[in-house]
Motif scaffolding. Structure first.
Motif, PDB file in Angstrom:
ATOM      1  N   UNK A  89     -10.839  -7.249  19.890  1.00  0.00           N
ATOM      2  CA  UNK A  89     -11.551  -6.060  20.367  1.00  0.00           C
ATOM      3  C   UNK A  89     -12.627  -6.477  21.350  1.00  0.00           C
ATOM      4  N   UNK A  90     -13.042  -5.533  22.179  1.00  0.00           N
ATOM      5  CA  UNK A  90     -14.072  -5.818  23.168  1.00  0.00           C
ATOM      6  C   UNK A  90     -15.345  -6.306  22.486  1.00  0.00           C
ATOM      7  N   UNK A  91     -15.714  -5.633  21.391  1.00  0.00           N
ATOM      8  CA  UNK A  91     -16.867  -6.039  20.577  1.00  0.00           C
ATOM      9  C   UNK A  91     -16.347  -6.626  19.271  1.00  0.00           C
ATOM     10  N   UNK A  92     -16.581  -7.929  19.000  1.00  0.00           N
ATOM     11  CA  UNK A  92     -16.104  -8.510  17.732  1.00  0.00           C
ATOM     12  C   UNK A  92     -16.580  -7.677  16.541  1.00  0.00           C
ATOM     13  N   UNK A  93     -15.650  -7.364  15.643  1.00  0.00           N
ATOM     14  CA  UNK A  93     -15.904  -6.420  14.552  1.00  0.00           C
ATOM     15  C   UNK A  93     -15.407  -7.005  13.244  1.00  0.00           C
ATOM     16  N   UNK A  94     -16.264  -7.019  12.225  1.00  0.00           N
ATOM     17  CA  UNK A  94     -15.859  -7.500  10.906  1.00  0.00           C
ATOM     18  C   UNK A  94     -15.098  -6.394  10.175  1.00  0.00           C
ATOM     19  N   UNK A  95     -14.031  -6.796   9.496  1.00  0.00           N
ATOM     20  CA  UNK A  95     -13.251  -5.854   8.703  1.00  0.00           C
ATOM     21  C   UNK A  95     -12.388  -6.612   7.730  1.00  0.00           C
ATOM     22  N   UNK A  96     -11.483  -5.922   7.070  1.00  0.00           N
ATOM     23  CA  UNK A  96     -10.595  -6.573   6.104  1.00  0.00           C
ATOM     24  C   UNK A  96      -9.282  -5.818   6.039  1.00  0.00           C
ATOM     25  N   UNK A  97      -8.223  -6.554   5.734  1.00  0.00           N
ATOM     26  CA  UNK A  97      -6.909  -5.976   5.490  1.00  0.00           C
ATOM     27  C   UNK A  97      -6.761  -5.663   4.005  1.00  0.00           C
ATOM     28  N   UNK A  98      -6.013  -4.627   3.723  1.00  0.00           N
ATOM     29  CA  UNK A  98      -5.702  -4.280   2.331  1.00  0.00           C
ATOM     30  C   UNK A  98      -4.247  -3.823   2.275  1.00  0.00           C
ATOM     31  N   UNK A  99      -3.506  -4.317   1.276  1.00  0.00           N
ATOM     32  CA  UNK A  99      -2.110  -3.957   1.106  1.00  0.00           C
ATOM     33  C   UNK A  99      -2.010  -2.688   0.269  1.00  0.00           C
ATOM     34  N   UNK A 100      -1.241  -1.733   0.768  1.00  0.00           N
ATOM     35  CA  UNK A 100      -1.036  -0.463   0.067  1.00  0.00           C
ATOM     36  C   UNK A 100       0.426  -0.324  -0.318  1.00  0.00           C
ATOM     37  N   UNK A 101       0.642   0.101  -1.550  1.00  0.00           N
ATOM     38  CA  UNK A 101       2.004   0.409  -1.981  1.00  0.00           C
ATOM     39  C   UNK A 101       2.450   1.717  -1.344  1.00  0.00           C
ATOM     40  N   UNK A 102       3.748   2.026  -1.478  1.00  0.00           N
ATOM     41  CA  UNK A 102       4.255   3.295  -0.942  1.00  0.00           C
ATOM     42  C   UNK A 102       3.517   4.475  -1.562  1.00  0.00           C
ATOM     43  N   UNK A 103       3.166   4.374  -2.846  1.00  0.00           N
ATOM     44  CA  UNK A 103       2.468   5.457  -3.521  1.00  0.00           C
ATOM     45  C   UNK A 103       1.032   5.631  -3.069  1.00  0.00           C
ATOM     46  N   UNK A 104       0.419   4.580  -2.551  1.00  0.00           N
ATOM     47  CA  UNK A 104      -0.956   4.653  -2.056  1.00  0.00           C
ATOM     48  C   UNK A 104      -1.019   5.049  -0.586  1.00  0.00           C
ATOM     49  N   UNK A 105       0.089   4.904   0.110  1.00  0.00           N
ATOM     50  CA  UNK A 105       0.129   5.163   1.547  1.00  0.00           C
ATOM     51  C   UNK A 105       0.141   6.649   1.846  1.00  0.00           C
ATOM     52  N   UNK A 106      -0.481   7.032   2.943  1.00  0.00           N
ATOM     53  CA  UNK A 106      -0.574   8.462   3.295  1.00  0.00           C
ATOM     54  C   UNK A 106       0.786   9.061   3.638  1.00  0.00           C
ATOM     55  N   UNK A 107       1.742   8.237   4.075  1.00  0.00           N
ATOM     56  CA  UNK A 107       3.048   8.782   4.445  1.00  0.00           C
ATOM     57  C   UNK A 107       4.206   8.136   3.695  1.00  0.00           C
ATOM     58  N   UNK A 108       3.894   7.407   2.608  1.00  0.00           N
ATOM     59  CA  UNK A 108       4.944   6.844   1.764  1.00  0.00           C
ATOM     60  C   UNK A 108       5.534   5.539   2.254  1.00  0.00           C
ATOM     61  N   UNK A 109       4.974   4.947   3.308  1.00  0.00           N
ATOM     62  CA  UNK A 109       5.463   3.663   3.799  1.00  0.00           C
ATOM     63  C   UNK A 109       4.543   2.540   3.323  1.00  0.00           C
ATOM     64  N   UNK A 110       5.092   1.476   2.703  1.00  0.00           N
ATOM     65  CA  UNK A 110       4.251   0.332   2.333  1.00  0.00           C
ATOM     66  C   UNK A 110       3.529  -0.187   3.577  1.00  0.00           C
ATOM     67  N   UNK A 111       2.266  -0.531   3.414  1.00  0.00           N
ATOM     68  CA  UNK A 111       1.437  -0.842   4.584  1.00  0.00           C
ATOM     69  C   UNK A 111       0.432  -1.942   4.277  1.00  0.00           C
ATOM     70  N   UNK A 112      -0.038  -2.579   5.345  1.00  0.00           N
ATOM     71  CA  UNK A 112      -1.260  -3.372   5.274  1.00  0.00           C
ATOM     72  C   UNK A 112      -2.206  -2.738   6.286  1.00  0.00           C
TER      73      UNK A 112
END
Length: 405
Positions: A167-190
């Motif tokens: 990113x243009x401005x370095x930004x701290x963040x984190x990845x989180x793994x979501x199951x299909x049931x936790x995902x907003x559209x039912x697709x497994x995601x990170x």
């Protein structure tokens, strides 16, 4: 990063590829020895093992690794005796390698190798990356890498390491793994969520170096995916169920305010939730629908409380059916009392203005109701403390985006 080893999970069958046999060249006494792995002529080289070039009795000079004429990035060791590709190889890709090493006495050796990586790809593929290419989004926007099926747990650390976010401005963040049931559209995601909202007016690029990652037993990721998008101005919305007002700010300055009507409450269903209450918490705008059909969750036609309406200028803020939309009922409620089915009813002009003005990923904070927004409800990720969010990473750590050149 260069070599992703030791991941095994049942994900499908396929061509296992060849081992680490290399091609070695030496040019007489006193000349250095150069070894290239994979070996020349390999037809099923393992994509996850990348390319390695080593020199014995000298140091490496020019190293060239090409795929379809394009240079493959890699790193040279501090003592210049080893070069490794930065990322894994593209399944089925035909590679050409040449390298030269020179001894302290000035003698040189050149070696070359031409090989093809295994074509065995995993059934698990990257389905989509959100935001869309060149989209302008709000400062609360998460980044989704979505898959057609769940990524095996043993493969997740490698996948996470292989996602390059700048990113243009370095930004701290984190990845989180979501199951299909936790995902907003039912697709497994990170999902990547910044620790603090993105700084406005900057560019972000996400590269998923998925090609060649070992996903299952002898099967590998099929292709890389790249997305570039923009963070727009800072848009924040504060909605108070007690004052019945919405206050909208752009880059910290109030630009619009209007009277609203939130959920009236009074419909506790079998799940113990009052579905007529608006949820309090930090929401994100998710999408815009010019005319949305709305019906009550958990009810059918003929049940008490049933309705079936088409509502204009609807901006979604959760998965439980909450929108900021045009008021279609008693206008005397606006700014005075809560009489909606759970949405944020607004005057027609304000709902239409917000529909066109807002980005996906704008922060909408609602307060004053007795129902809390769950972090799995739509894009309610800002409801979770960042330290807890980061625990969902396969690497259990936060990351900082690299500066975007």
């Amino acid at each position: 990063m260069a070599l992703v080893l030791g991941l095994a999970a049942a994900c499908g069958g396929g061509d296992g590829g060849e081992g680490a046999a290399g091609t070695t060249a030496k040019n007489g006494d006193g000349a250095p020895q150069v070894t290239i792995t994979p070996a020349n002529g390999s037809g099923r080289a393992r994509p996850d093992q990348g390319v390695t070039v080593t020199a014995a009795g000298g140091t490496l000079g020019a190293v060239s690794v090409k795929l379809r004429g394009a240079a493959v990035p890699g790193t040279l060791s501090a003592d210049k005796t080893m070069w490794r590709s930065k990322w894994t190889l593209r399944p089925g890709g035909a590679y050409q390698v040449s390298a030269t090493a020179t001894s302290s006495g000035g003698k040189s050796t050149t070696a070359s190798s031409a090989f093809r990586a295994s074509r065995a790809t995993a059934a698990t593929r990257v389905n989509n990356v959100v935001p869309s290419q060149n989209e302008t989004v709000g400062t609360g926007m998460p980044v989704f890498v979505q898959f057609n099926k769940a990524v095996p747990e043993k493969a997740r650390p490698a996948v996470e390491r292989a996602i390059e976010i700048s990113s243009t401005t370095p930004t701290e963040g984190a990845w989180r793994w979501l199951s299909a049931g936790e995902s907003f559209n039912g697709l497994p995601s990170v999902v990547f969520r910044p620790k603090q909202p993105w700084k406005p007016r900057q560019k972000v690029t996400v590269t998923v170096h998925y090609a060649g990652l070992k996903i299952g037993d002898n099967v590998f990721g099929d292709r890389d995916v790249v997305r570039t998008f923009k963070i727009g101005d800072s848009h924040t919305v504060n909605i108070n169920a007690r004052t019945h007002r919405a206050v909208v700010k752009k880059n910290g300055r109030t630009v619009r305010t209007w009277g609203v009507s939130l959920g009236s409450g009074g419909d506790v269903q079998a799940d113990g939730v009052d579905h007529l209450l608006t949820t309090s918490g930090v929401h994100l705008t998710m999408d815009h629908v010019r005319l949305e059909r709305m019906r009550p969750p958990g009810k059918k036609k003929g049940d008490p409380g049933w309705y079936d309406e088409k509502v204009p200028w609807a901006t979604r803020i959760s998965n439980s059916g909450e929108y900021i939309h045009q008021n279609m009922d008693d206008p005397s409620c606006l700014g005075r009392r809560n009489c909606s089915h759970g949405c944020v009813r607004s005057p027609a002009s304000d709902a239409q203005w917000f529909f066109h003005w807002s980005y996906r990923g704008d922060l909408v904070t609602i307060s004053g109701t007795k129902r809390s927004l769950q972090w799995t409800n739509g894009w309610g990720y800002w409801q979770m403390p960042f330290a807890n969010w980061a625990k969902g990473s396969a690497l259990s750590t936060s990351v900082t985006t690299t500066p975007l050149a």
